[in-house]
Design a protein around this motif. Structure first.
Motif, PDB file in Angstrom:
ATOM      1  N   SER A  98       0.807  -1.365   0.101  1.00  0.00           N
ATOM      2  CA  SER A  98       0.082  -0.082   0.018  1.00  0.00           C
ATOM      3  C   SER A  98       1.104   1.147  -0.036  1.00  0.00           C
ATOM      4  O   SER A  98       2.085   1.447   0.184  1.00  0.00           O
ATOM      5  CB  SER A  98      -1.019   0.002   1.301  1.00  0.00           C
ATOM      6  N   VAL A  99       0.310   2.540  -0.356  1.00  0.00           N
ATOM      7  CA  VAL A  99       0.731   3.706  -0.051  1.00  0.00           C
ATOM      8  C   VAL A  99       1.059   3.782   1.299  1.00  0.00           C
ATOM      9  O   VAL A  99       0.186   3.376   2.291  1.00  0.00           O
ATOM     10  CB  VAL A  99      -0.295   4.742  -0.410  1.00  0.00           C
ATOM     11  N   ALA A 100       2.129   4.333   1.698  1.00  0.00           N
ATOM     12  CA  ALA A 100       2.364   4.895   3.226  1.00  0.00           C
ATOM     13  C   ALA A 100       2.998   3.643   3.936  1.00  0.00           C
ATOM     14  O   ALA A 100       2.897   3.491   5.252  1.00  0.00           O
ATOM     15  CB  ALA A 100       1.320   5.422   3.760  1.00  0.00           C
ATOM     16  N   MET A 144      -7.388  11.241 -13.806  1.00  0.00           N
ATOM     17  CA  MET A 144      -6.140  11.905 -12.867  1.00  0.00           C
ATOM     18  C   MET A 144      -6.665  11.357 -11.540  1.00  0.00           C
ATOM     19  O   MET A 144      -5.644  11.325 -10.468  1.00  0.00           O
ATOM     20  CB  MET A 144      -6.639  13.370 -13.133  1.00  0.00           C
ATOM     21  N   HIS A 145      -8.083  11.360 -11.033  1.00  0.00           N
ATOM     22  CA  HIS A 145      -8.323  10.978  -9.743  1.00  0.00           C
ATOM     23  C   HIS A 145      -7.976   9.701  -9.347  1.00  0.00           C
ATOM     24  O   HIS A 145      -7.899   9.158  -8.066  1.00  0.00           O
ATOM     25  CB  HIS A 145      -9.652  11.362  -9.321  1.00  0.00           C
ATOM     26  N   ARG A 146      -7.733   8.889 -10.397  1.00  0.00           N
ATOM     27  CA  ARG A 146      -7.216   7.247 -10.250  1.00  0.00           C
ATOM     28  C   ARG A 146      -5.775   7.090 -10.300  1.00  0.00           C
ATOM     29  O   ARG A 146      -5.344   5.909 -10.886  1.00  0.00           O
ATOM     30  CB  ARG A 146      -8.247   6.598 -11.212  1.00  0.00           C
ATOM     31  N   LYS A 147      -4.942   8.105 -10.306  1.00  0.00           N
ATOM     32  CA  LYS A 147      -3.397   7.803 -10.475  1.00  0.00           C
ATOM     33  C   LYS A 147      -3.006   6.698  -9.146  1.00  0.00           C
ATOM     34  O   LYS A 147      -3.463   6.734  -8.140  1.00  0.00           O
ATOM     35  CB  LYS A 147      -2.976   9.125 -10.087  1.00  0.00           C
ATOM     36  N   GLY A 148      -2.158   5.746  -9.852  1.00  0.00           N
ATOM     37  CA  GLY A 148      -1.819   4.755  -8.943  1.00  0.00           C
ATOM     38  C   GLY A 148      -2.859   3.491  -9.136  1.00  0.00           C
ATOM     39  O   GLY A 148      -2.297   2.322  -8.664  1.00  0.00           O
ATOM     40  N   PHE A 149      -3.786   3.681  -9.645  1.00  0.00           N
ATOM     41  CA  PHE A 149      -4.754   2.475 -10.088  1.00  0.00           C
ATOM     42  C   PHE A 149      -3.990   1.887 -11.332  1.00  0.00           C
ATOM     43  O   PHE A 149      -3.473   2.608 -11.958  1.00  0.00           O
ATOM     44  CB  PHE A 149      -6.144   2.709 -10.459  1.00  0.00           C
ATOM     45  N   PRO A 150      -4.339   0.582 -11.626  1.00  0.00           N
ATOM     46  CA  PRO A 150      -3.736  -0.026 -12.553  1.00  0.00           C
ATOM     47  C   PRO A 150      -4.045   0.833 -14.024  1.00  0.00           C
ATOM     48  O   PRO A 150      -3.020   0.557 -14.901  1.00  0.00           O
ATOM     49  CB  PRO A 150      -4.565  -1.439 -12.882  1.00  0.00           C
ATOM     50  N   GLU A 151      -5.093   1.464 -14.395  1.00  0.00           N
ATOM     51  CA  GLU A 151      -5.298   1.769 -15.738  1.00  0.00           C
ATOM     52  C   GLU A 151      -4.370   3.235 -15.783  1.00  0.00           C
ATOM     53  O   GLU A 151      -4.500   3.706 -16.730  1.00  0.00           O
ATOM     54  CB  GLU A 151      -6.830   2.192 -15.811  1.00  0.00           C
ATOM     55  N   SER A 152      -3.809   3.746 -14.546  1.00  0.00           N
ATOM     56  CA  SER A 152      -3.016   4.816 -14.943  1.00  0.00           C
ATOM     57  C   SER A 152      -1.599   4.591 -15.337  1.00  0.00           C
ATOM     58  O   SER A 152      -0.796   5.555 -15.373  1.00  0.00           O
ATOM     59  CB  SER A 152      -3.197   5.617 -13.485  1.00  0.00           C
ATOM     60  N   TYR A 153      -1.290   3.259 -15.661  1.00  0.00           N
ATOM     61  CA  TYR A 153       0.042   3.103 -15.774  1.00  0.00           C
ATOM     62  C   TYR A 153       0.029   2.803 -17.295  1.00  0.00           C
ATOM     63  O   TYR A 153      -0.776   2.161 -18.063  1.00  0.00           O
ATOM     64  CB  TYR A 153       0.504   1.839 -15.019  1.00  0.00           C
ATOM     65  N   VAL A 285      -9.568   2.701  -1.549  1.00  0.00           N
ATOM     66  CA  VAL A 285      -9.999   2.031  -2.612  1.00  0.00           C
ATOM     67  C   VAL A 285      -9.248   1.249  -3.523  1.00  0.00           C
ATOM     68  O   VAL A 285      -9.430   0.106  -3.685  1.00  0.00           O
ATOM     69  CB  VAL A 285     -10.884   2.972  -3.640  1.00  0.00           C
ATOM     70  N   ASN A 286      -7.898   1.838  -3.752  1.00  0.00           N
ATOM     71  CA  ASN A 286      -7.084   1.192  -4.562  1.00  0.00           C
ATOM     72  C   ASN A 286      -6.487   0.063  -3.721  1.00  0.00           C
ATOM     73  O   ASN A 286      -6.100  -1.203  -4.284  1.00  0.00           O
ATOM     74  CB  ASN A 286      -5.981   2.205  -4.876  1.00  0.00           C
ATOM     75  N   LEU A 287      -6.123   0.393  -2.401  1.00  0.00           N
ATOM     76  CA  LEU A 287      -5.817  -0.947  -1.552  1.00  0.00           C
ATOM     77  C   LEU A 287      -6.711  -2.202  -1.598  1.00  0.00           C
ATOM     78  O   LEU A 287      -6.373  -3.312  -1.759  1.00  0.00           O
ATOM     79  CB  LEU A 287      -5.707  -0.392  -0.181  1.00  0.00           C
ATOM     80  N   LYS A 288      -7.838  -1.850  -1.314  1.00  0.00           N
ATOM     81  CA  LYS A 288      -8.726  -2.907  -1.143  1.00  0.00           C
ATOM     82  C   LYS A 288      -9.046  -3.605  -2.617  1.00  0.00           C
ATOM     83  O   LYS A 288      -9.511  -4.854  -2.886  1.00  0.00           O
ATOM     84  CB  LYS A 288     -10.291  -2.448  -0.546  1.00  0.00           C
ATOM     85  N   GLN A 289      -9.380  -2.864  -3.760  1.00  0.00           N
ATOM     86  CA  GLN A 289      -9.711  -3.421  -5.098  1.00  0.00           C
ATOM     87  C   GLN A 289      -8.591  -3.951  -5.683  1.00  0.00           C
ATOM     88  O   GLN A 289      -8.758  -5.065  -6.390  1.00  0.00           O
ATOM     89  CB  GLN A 289     -10.385  -2.191  -6.013  1.00  0.00           C
TER      90      GLN A 289
END
Length: 318
Positions: A98-100, A144-153, A285-289
Motif C-alpha cells: 500500500s501507499v505509506a 487523474m483521480h485514479r492515479k496509482g490504479f492499474p489503468e493509470s500506468y 479504494v485502490n488498496l482494497k480493490q
C-alpha cells in the motif's frame, strides 16, 4: 488428532515466523550498515531501526542470496545441457504494498544490503511510478483521480521494459517520476545496464487483473523471480498516511514548484481532514480493490505493527 493451529500451518502455503524465529536465521551475518546510512535510506515518516535490519532484513538477504545462487547454478547447468552459453539475465525482485506502508524503504535497504554482500552484486532499483501516464494523458482520459490504479500506468511500456530486461538487452531506459511536481519528468531517464539483481517496487506490481479476452496476457509479475509484499493493518496505514501528509505540509509542499503547494497553508485540522478524505476516496479504494488482493501471490510477506516495527514473516513453501 492434530491441534487446529498445527493443522492450519500444515495446510497453509506459507511458513510463518515470529520476529524472534526469523531473526535466528541471520546466522551471524555481519551488519554492513551504520545508523546514519540507514537513516538516508528510510522514507519520510517511515521508521526502520538497526534492530529491524539485523532481525528481519539480514535473514531475508541470506535467503535471497540462496535463491540467487540456485538461479546461477540452474543457468550454468542449462548452458552445459544446451552446449552453449547464452547471456545471463538479471534476477528480478518485485516489492508491492500500500501507499505509506514503507515499500520504498524496504527496496532501498535490500538494494544496499545485497550490493554489500560478499558476492559484490550489481543491484539496480526502479519504481513503477516512472511508468505512470503523464498528467496530461490522465487528464485527457478523465482518470487523474485514479492515479496509482492499474489503468493509470503505461502497461505496454512497462511490459516492454521488463521483457527487454529479462531478454538480456541493455542498457535499458526507464522514465523518471517526480513526487515534487507529481508528474513524469520530461526527457529524463534511468538507465539499467545488465545488473545482477533488479528490484522493481510499486503499488500494483503483483496485480493480475481480469483477462476477459480469453487470450494469453503478460503481467509485470510474470518477470519476477521473487516477490515481496509489505503488509500492515489498514487503520495503521491510514494513520501513517495522515502523519506523512502533515510532515509534507511543513516541508515539500512549501516548495513553490510543488504540485501540492495549495495544501501547505492548511491548518492542522484542515490538513488532517484533507488527508483522511484522500486516503478514503482514493488510496483505500485502490488498496482494497487492487493491492491487497495480491498479497497472497507473494513469495514473502513482511507484516508491520502499529509503530512500523516488523512483527512477522510469511514465506511461501517450496
Amino acid at each position: 488428532m492434530i491441534p487446529k493451529p498445527e493443522l492450519e500451518q500444515r495446510l497453509s502455503p506459507y511458513l510463518s515466523f515470529s520476529r524472534a524465529e526469523w531473526s535466528a536465521l541471520r546466522n551471524g551475518t555481519p551488519l554492513p550498515l551504520s545508523a546514519d546510512e540507514l537513516a538516508s535510506l528510510v522514507s519520510l515518516n517511515d521508521s526502520v531501526s538497526i534492530e529491524d535490519v539485523a532481525d528481519i532484513y539480514l535473514p531475508l538477504v541470506r535467503l535471497l542470496q540462496l535463491y540467487y545462487d540456485n538461479a546461477t547454478r540452474l543457468y550454468q547447468a542449462t548452458s552445459t545441457f544446451f552446449g552453449s552459453a547464452t547471456g545471463r539475465v538479471p534476477y528480478v525482485i518485485g516489492i508491492a504494498g500500500s501507499v505509506a506502508v514503507g515499500k520504498s524503504s524496504t527496496a532501498r535497504i535490500l538494494q544496499a544490503l545485497l550490493s554489500r554482500s560478499p558476492y559484490h552484486l550489481k543491484v539496480n532499483l526502479i519504481t513503477t511510478d516512472g511508468f505512470l501516464y503523464p498528467n496530461r494523458v490522465l487528464q485527457e482520459r478523465g482518470i487523474m483521480h485514479r492515479k496509482g490504479f492499474p489503468e493509470s500506468y503505461d502497461r505496454r511500456r512497462l511490459l516492454k521494459f521488463m521483457a527487454d530486461i529479462k531478454s538480456g538487452y541493455g542498457p535499458v531506459s526507464a522514465p523518471v517520476y517526480s513526487h515534487l511536481i507529481y508528474d513524469i519528468v520530461p526527457d529524463q531517464f534511468q538507465v539499467v545496464d545488465h545488473p545482477d539483481v533488479l528490484i522493481v517496487e510499486g503499488l500494483n506490481v503483483l496485480q493480475r487483473g481480469m483477462n476477459t479476452r480469453r487470450e494469453p496476457q503478460l503481467y509485470v509479475s510474470d518477470f519476477f523471480d521473487f516477490a515481496i509484499y509489505v503488509d500492515a493493518n489498514e487503520r495503521d496505514l491510514e494513520q501513517w498516511y495522515i502523519e506523512r501528509f502533515l510532515r509534507l505540509r511543513q516541508t515539500a509542499f512549501r516548495d513553490p514548484s510543488s504540485y501540492f503547494r495549495r495544501y501547505a497553508d492548511l491548518s492542522e485540522i484542515e490538513a488532517i481532514a484533507t488527508a483522511r478524505r484522500i486516503w478514503r476516496e482514493i488510496n483505500y479504494v485502490n488498496l482494497k480493490q487492487n493491492i491487497e488482493p495480491t498479497r497472497w501471490s507473494a513469495d514473502l510477506i513482511l507484516v508491520k505493527g502499529p509503530r512500523h516495527e516488523l512483527e512477522r514473516v510469511y514465506l511461501r513453501k517450496l
